[in-house]
Design a protein around this motif. Structure first.
Motif, PDB file in Angstrom:
ATOM      1  N   ARG A   1      -3.302 -25.702  -8.321  1.00  0.00           N
ATOM      2  CA  ARG A   1      -2.533 -24.686  -9.046  1.00  0.00           C
ATOM      3  C   ARG A   1      -1.075 -25.110  -9.196  1.00  0.00           C
ATOM      4  O   ARG A   1      -0.474 -24.952 -10.263  1.00  0.00           O
TER       5      ARG A   1
ATOM      6  N   GLU B   1      -0.843 -27.640 -11.893  1.00  0.00           N
ATOM      7  CA  GLU B   1      -0.926 -26.992 -13.205  1.00  0.00           C
ATOM      8  C   GLU B   1       0.426 -26.390 -13.597  1.00  0.00           C
ATOM      9  O   GLU B   1       0.869 -26.546 -14.741  1.00  0.00           O
TER      10      GLU B   1
ATOM     11  N   ILE C   1       3.722 -20.139  -6.113  1.00  0.00           N
ATOM     12  CA  ILE C   1       2.639 -20.900  -5.481  1.00  0.00           C
ATOM     13  C   ILE C   1       3.140 -21.640  -4.240  1.00  0.00           C
ATOM     14  O   ILE C   1       2.406 -21.787  -3.263  1.00  0.00           O
TER      15      ILE C   1
END
Length: 105
Positions: free
Chosen positions: A30, A33, A70
């Motif tokens: 993640r 990304e 994140i």
């Protein structure tokens, strides 16, 4: 907002869901990304690849905030105090790189 507060807010958000934090490798994917999305926006704004007329305008601040989210998730899931880690990291830079660049007068 202090880093501890950001981590606490992220934890309150994640804690309301049964699934909880993802596994570390999933969070790393993640993060990758999100960094890719930031790179795309920077490339469109400052690089040689302009957006297509059909693409909507991006937001660098929100892309950076996605990365911060994140990172807080990763730190929380591994019981890492990012504020403490950040202070230690800055001490390292202040010592190691104290004379590396030309200081402003």
């Amino acid at each position: 907002m202090e880093i501890k507060e950001a981590q606490a807010e992220v934890d309150r958000w994640i804690s309301q869901f049964e699934e909880g934090y993802w596994h570390p490798l999933s969070m790393l994917a993640r993060l990758t990304e999100e960094v890719g999305e930031l790179a795309r926006e920077i490339n469109h704004l400052f690089g040689e690849k302009p957006k297509k007329p059909t693409e909507k305008e991006g937001n660098l601040a929100l892309e950076l905030a996605d990365i911060l989210f994140i990172l807080c998730c990763m730190a929380n899931s591994m019981d890492i105090d990012l504020e403490d880690a950040f202070k230690k990291m800055m001490d390292k830079y202040r010592t190691r790189d104290a004379e590396r660049w030309t200081r402003k007068k």
